[in-house]
Design a protein around this motif. Structure first.
Motif, PDB file in Angstrom:
ATOM      1  N   SER A 107      89.081 -28.839  12.533  1.00  0.00           N
ATOM      2  CA  SER A 107      89.831 -27.823  11.777  1.00  0.00           C
ATOM      3  C   SER A 107      91.035 -28.449  11.093  1.00  0.00           C
ATOM      4  N   ALA A 108      91.687 -29.394  11.777  1.00  0.00           N
ATOM      5  CA  ALA A 108      92.842 -30.074  11.166  1.00  0.00           C
ATOM      6  C   ALA A 108      92.413 -30.825   9.910  1.00  0.00           C
ATOM      7  N   ILE A 109      91.260 -31.481   9.982  1.00  0.00           N
ATOM      8  CA  ILE A 109      90.758 -32.239   8.822  1.00  0.00           C
ATOM      9  C   ILE A 109      90.445 -31.298   7.663  1.00  0.00           C
ATOM     10  N   ILE A 110      89.769 -30.202   7.973  1.00  0.00           N
ATOM     11  CA  ILE A 110      89.387 -29.266   6.906  1.00  0.00           C
ATOM     12  C   ILE A 110      90.642 -28.631   6.288  1.00  0.00           C
ATOM     13  N   ALA A 111      91.616 -28.306   7.133  1.00  0.00           N
ATOM     14  CA  ALA A 111      92.856 -27.711   6.608  1.00  0.00           C
ATOM     15  C   ALA A 111      93.598 -28.716   5.723  1.00  0.00           C
ATOM     16  N   ALA A 112      93.614 -29.983   6.137  1.00  0.00           N
ATOM     17  CA  ALA A 112      94.280 -31.014   5.328  1.00  0.00           C
ATOM     18  C   ALA A 112      93.580 -31.170   3.979  1.00  0.00           C
ATOM     19  N   LEU A 113      92.255 -31.131   4.004  1.00  0.00           N
ATOM     20  CA  LEU A 113      91.485 -31.237   2.749  1.00  0.00           C
ATOM     21  C   LEU A 113      91.803 -30.055   1.831  1.00  0.00           C
ATOM     22  N   ALA A 114      91.781 -28.856   2.409  1.00  0.00           N
ATOM     23  CA  ALA A 114      92.023 -27.654   1.602  1.00  0.00           C
ATOM     24  C   ALA A 114      93.430 -27.713   0.982  1.00  0.00           C
ATOM     25  N   ARG A 115      94.397 -28.116   1.785  1.00  0.00           N
ATOM     26  CA  ARG A 115      95.770 -28.178   1.279  1.00  0.00           C
ATOM     27  C   ARG A 115      95.904 -29.265   0.201  1.00  0.00           C
ATOM     28  N   MET A 116      95.213 -30.376   0.414  1.00  0.00           N
ATOM     29  CA  MET A 116      95.282 -31.467  -0.572  1.00  0.00           C
ATOM     30  C   MET A 116      94.723 -30.987  -1.924  1.00  0.00           C
ATOM     31  N   ILE A 117      93.604 -30.268  -1.863  1.00  0.00           N
ATOM     32  CA  ILE A 117      93.000 -29.766  -3.114  1.00  0.00           C
ATOM     33  C   ILE A 117      93.960 -28.790  -3.789  1.00  0.00           C
ATOM     34  N   TRP A 118      94.625 -27.976  -2.973  1.00  0.00           N
ATOM     35  CA  TRP A 118      95.571 -27.003  -3.524  1.00  0.00           C
ATOM     36  C   TRP A 118      96.779 -27.723  -4.144  1.00  0.00           C
ATOM     37  N   GLU A 119      97.347 -28.648  -3.398  1.00  0.00           N
ATOM     38  CA  GLU A 119      98.552 -29.338  -3.885  1.00  0.00           C
ATOM     39  C   GLU A 119      98.278 -30.169  -5.132  1.00  0.00           C
ATOM     40  N   ALA A 120      97.080 -30.738  -5.179  1.00  0.00           N
ATOM     41  CA  ALA A 120      96.741 -31.594  -6.323  1.00  0.00           C
ATOM     42  C   ALA A 120      96.253 -30.779  -7.514  1.00  0.00           C
ATOM     43  N   GLY A 121      96.119 -29.488  -7.311  1.00  0.00           N
ATOM     44  CA  GLY A 121      95.655 -28.627  -8.412  1.00  0.00           C
ATOM     45  C   GLY A 121      94.224 -28.923  -8.820  1.00  0.00           C
ATOM     46  N   LEU A 122      93.408 -29.314  -7.868  1.00  0.00           N
ATOM     47  CA  LEU A 122      92.017 -29.659  -8.167  1.00  0.00           C
ATOM     48  C   LEU A 122      91.120 -28.426  -8.037  1.00  0.00           C
ATOM     49  N   ALA A 123      89.926 -28.564  -8.568  1.00  0.00           N
ATOM     50  CA  ALA A 123      88.876 -27.554  -8.424  1.00  0.00           C
ATOM     51  C   ALA A 123      89.348 -26.166  -8.839  1.00  0.00           C
ATOM     52  N   ARG A 124      90.068 -26.103  -9.933  1.00  0.00           N
ATOM     53  CA  ARG A 124      90.458 -24.788 -10.445  1.00  0.00           C
ATOM     54  C   ARG A 124      90.215 -24.764 -11.951  1.00  0.00           C
ATOM     55  N   PRO A 125      90.025 -23.580 -12.509  1.00  0.00           N
ATOM     56  CA  PRO A 125      89.744 -23.525 -13.952  1.00  0.00           C
ATOM     57  C   PRO A 125      90.900 -24.137 -14.753  1.00  0.00           C
ATOM     58  N   GLY A 126      90.542 -24.883 -15.759  1.00  0.00           N
ATOM     59  CA  GLY A 126      91.568 -25.488 -16.614  1.00  0.00           C
ATOM     60  C   GLY A 126      92.237 -26.702 -16.008  1.00  0.00           C
ATOM     61  N   ALA A 127      91.644 -27.242 -14.929  1.00  0.00           N
ATOM     62  CA  ALA A 127      92.254 -28.406 -14.275  1.00  0.00           C
ATOM     63  C   ALA A 127      92.321 -29.607 -15.209  1.00  0.00           C
ATOM     64  N   MET A 128      91.404 -29.659 -16.168  1.00  0.00           N
ATOM     65  CA  MET A 128      91.348 -30.819 -17.064  1.00  0.00           C
ATOM     66  C   MET A 128      92.123 -30.618 -18.369  1.00  0.00           C
ATOM     67  N   GLN A 129      92.906 -29.557 -18.431  1.00  0.00           N
ATOM     68  CA  GLN A 129      93.705 -29.350 -19.652  1.00  0.00           C
ATOM     69  C   GLN A 129      94.738 -30.466 -19.774  1.00  0.00           C
ATOM     70  N   HIS A 130      95.085 -30.781 -20.980  1.00  0.00           N
ATOM     71  CA  HIS A 130      96.113 -31.794 -21.261  1.00  0.00           C
ATOM     72  C   HIS A 130      95.766 -33.123 -20.598  1.00  0.00           C
ATOM     73  N   TYR A 131      94.618 -33.622 -20.946  1.00  0.00           N
ATOM     74  CA  TYR A 131      94.163 -34.891 -20.383  1.00  0.00           C
ATOM     75  C   TYR A 131      93.663 -35.778 -21.510  1.00  0.00           C
ATOM     76  N   ASP A 132      93.841 -37.073 -21.340  1.00  0.00           N
ATOM     77  CA  ASP A 132      93.282 -38.022 -22.302  1.00  0.00           C
ATOM     78  C   ASP A 132      92.583 -39.125 -21.522  1.00  0.00           C
TER      79      ASP A 132
END
Lengths: 165, 453
Positions: free
Chosen positions: A103-128
């Protein structure tokens, strides 16, 4: 908010220095994109991470769930096997440990995805994609036309390879 | 300070080449492995149709090849995540080119290891009965059983290892996304979760990997300890030992490092990554292997000495069968393979070359498989009641399934190397900027150096 400005740099030190200059000029909504971590830039941004706390919270939740799964269900079913106690702390402790860690590993993964702003719509905006050619892309988000002009002036004085929207 | 353009392009070219080009060695490997895998599937299908009577197991030897392979593969899985996590936590800079090779081994070895208890069930389609969920059969797993501990431990380790492999892969998936076209680009874009390489993302990634490295170490240790408790919890001669946990963990890391060295040597040769997987990596892993060889010998000696000195009749029977009885040839082969051959090779600096460590690793893998076999079969074939003694000889079906799973492992690994960079590109590049160690691509002034070995 106006369209952000993207500036591409060949040199990471110059990109970091430009970001610092922009911050001093009051432009704080900046992002430096790079293909490897720029520790000087990370230190400037001082990002706060709560991944560790979330891992601990996840572990606590997991431990609670595992205690319910083992002790709760064992008591609920109360099946006597070979005269052994229905609740066995030693044996159940192992399962509680594994579920806690998982559970600690899964929670860390979930938080990392949230903090990094990954896996959300428009995540690739303003990229080159120049980022993966070892360039540093500076994304300047401008609040209004005045800050935009300030940013454009500051960027014009740098050795940025390209400045654009 | 990032690397210069030429260095960067060279690294990208070298490390992404396996994804772009398919050499004959890779094709041959895949075809040969697929043939062995098909043979194993056929043997398994035959076993499903005829029942487990096609195996060599019989009263009193109910565990043999399948459980040997299970323990062996779970041991191999300790190559990756555990070693990678330890190296990350200790900040060992030389880890950078080897972490992904190692982490992939863990995931695939756990997949293979997990297959064997399911095959061993006899009716593998009912394996889900182990899972605790409300069902109309009125069944509920017995959490006191070490086999249930295995279920939870292996699932936790597999999930954790998969995440631990995936997280540092995300920036490289983004790199491949930007270099790919068509449907490949779409797939890598989805897998990279919209990674852009902002400093916030890097910080979150590094933090998450650090946290996970700390969490995964105790999980990895617990997994093989729990596997050892499958035996140690039974009051059987030479099983009921308090040191089985650390003995198994040491053996697991021992065989894991050997597997990692072999995998690295093959990758190095097949994909021409001589400049990345350098002699220093084999030397350092060779030193670790040497340490584990000595530790393994110490544990084995301590285990057998106390059994001999205790002189407990039932234990002594099993002991003698290994030292001078029916299992003696296998036992002494194990000692030669795990200690006599690798120890001098790894201890003498001149011999601790790439080929030296590969030879040592090969013998260690053979020796460690024999060790697993010798823990299981001699004890089971000579239980406390002498009228019940038996013997065991594997059948062609068990051997085929065992060989097939080795092929399956190689196949999975080969496919992985075609889909994902087997050396972490961003970690390697970061290493060039932060590591004081000389790299063949880079001198302190930033100039590119010739890549010849």
């Amino acid at each position: 908010m106006t369209q952000p400005i993207l500036a591409i740099f060949a040199d990471s030190q110059e990109a970091v220095a430009t970001a610092r200059a922009l911050r001093r000029a009051g432009l704080t909504r900046l992002e430096l994109l790079s293909e490897e971590p720029l520790h000087a830039a990370i230190a400037d941004e001082e990002p706060k991470s709560r991944i560790g706390i979330f891992a601990v919270l996840g572990g606590v939740l997991g431990a609670g769930a595992a205690l319910w799964l083992t002790i709760g269900t064992a008591k609920g079913l109360a099946i006597n096997t070979g005269g052994m106690p229905v609740v066995s702390g030693w044996a159940y402790g192992i399962i509680v440990f594994e579920v806690t860690m998982l559970s600690a590993i899964i929670a860390a993964l979930a938080r990392m995805i949230w903090e990094a702003g990954l896996a959300r719509p428009g995540a690739m905006q303003h990229y080159d994609a120049a980022v993966t050619d070892n360039k540093i892309v500076l994304v300047v988000n401008c609040e209004d036309e005045q800050t935009r002009q300030t940013a454009e002036q500051l960027l014009a004085d740098t050795n940025a390879e390209m400045i654009g929207k | 300070m990032q690397n210069d353009k030429a260095t960067n392009e060279k690294i990208n070219d070298d490390l992404l080449r396996p994804l772009r080009q398919t050499g004959w060695a890779w094709r041959v490997t895949v075809v040969v492995c697929a043939i062995f895998l098909l043979a194993a599937v056929a043997a398994f299908a035959y076993q499903l149709q005829r029942g487990i009577g096609v195996w060599g197991i019989n009263r009193p030897v109910f565990w043999a090849f399948d459980i040997t392979n299970f323990v062996f593969w779970i041991g191999i899985s300790h190559a990756g995540t555990l070693i990678s996590a330890i190296l990350r936590v200790t900040g060992a800079e030389w880890r950078r080119p080897i972490t992904r090779c190692a982490e992939a081994i863990t995931v695939f070895a756990l997949m293979i290891g997990g297959i064997f208890p399911i095959i061993h069930l006899g009716k593998p389609m009912l394996f889900y009965w182990l899972a605790p969920y409300p069902n109309e059969r009125g069944l509920w797993p017995n959490f006191r059983s070490p086999l249930m501990w295995d279920f939870f431990a292996i699932n936790a380790y597999f999930t954790g290892s998969l995440i631990y492999l995936y997280l540092p892969l995300i920036p490289d998936l983004a790199l491949v996304r930007d270099k790919a076209t068509g449907w490949r680009k779409t797939i890598y874009a989805k897998l990279s979760l919209g990674w852009r390489g902002t400093q916030r993302q890097w910080h979150a990634l590094e933090k998450a990997v650090q946290v996970m490295a700390v969490i995964i170490i105790p999980v990895a240790v617990s997994v093989h300890t729990i596997v050892s408790w499958d035996f140690a919890m039974a009051i059987q001669p030479m099983w009921h030992s308090t040191m089985f946990g650390p003995y198994f963990v040491a053996g697991a890391i021992f065989s894991g490092i050997a597997a990692l060295i072999l995998a690295m040597a093959v990758i190095r040769k097949v994909f021409h990554l001589e400049n990345y997987l350098q002699p220093i990596h084999f030397n350092n892993l060779g030193l670790l292997l040497l340490t584990l060889s000595l530790l393994w010998f110490y544990f084995t000696f301590a285990e057998y000495l106390t059994t001999w000195y205790g002189n407990e009749p039932h234990e002594k029977v099993v002991f003698q069968s290994k030292i001078s009885g029916a299992f003696a040839p296998l036992f002494w082969t194990m000692v030669v393979c795990c200690f006599v051959i690798p120890m001098p090779i790894l201890a003498i600096k001149k011999l601790r070359s790439i080929s030296g460590t590969v030879i040592a690793s090969l013998t260690v893998l053979v020796g460690m498989w024999l060790e697993r076999f010798l823990i299981i079969v001699p004890t089971l074939s000579q239980p406390r009641l002498t009228f019940n003694w038996g013997s065991y000889r594997p059948t062609i079906f068990e051997i085929t399934i065992a060989v097939g799973t080795v092929a399956y492992f190689i196949l999975l690994y080969a496919v992985f190397t075609k889909l994902f960079p087997i050396i972490a590109v961003w970690e390697y590049k970061e290493g060039l900027t932060v590591s004081p160690l000389p790299h063949p691509h880079h001198d302190p002034a930033g100039a590119t150096i010739a890549t010849a070995e």
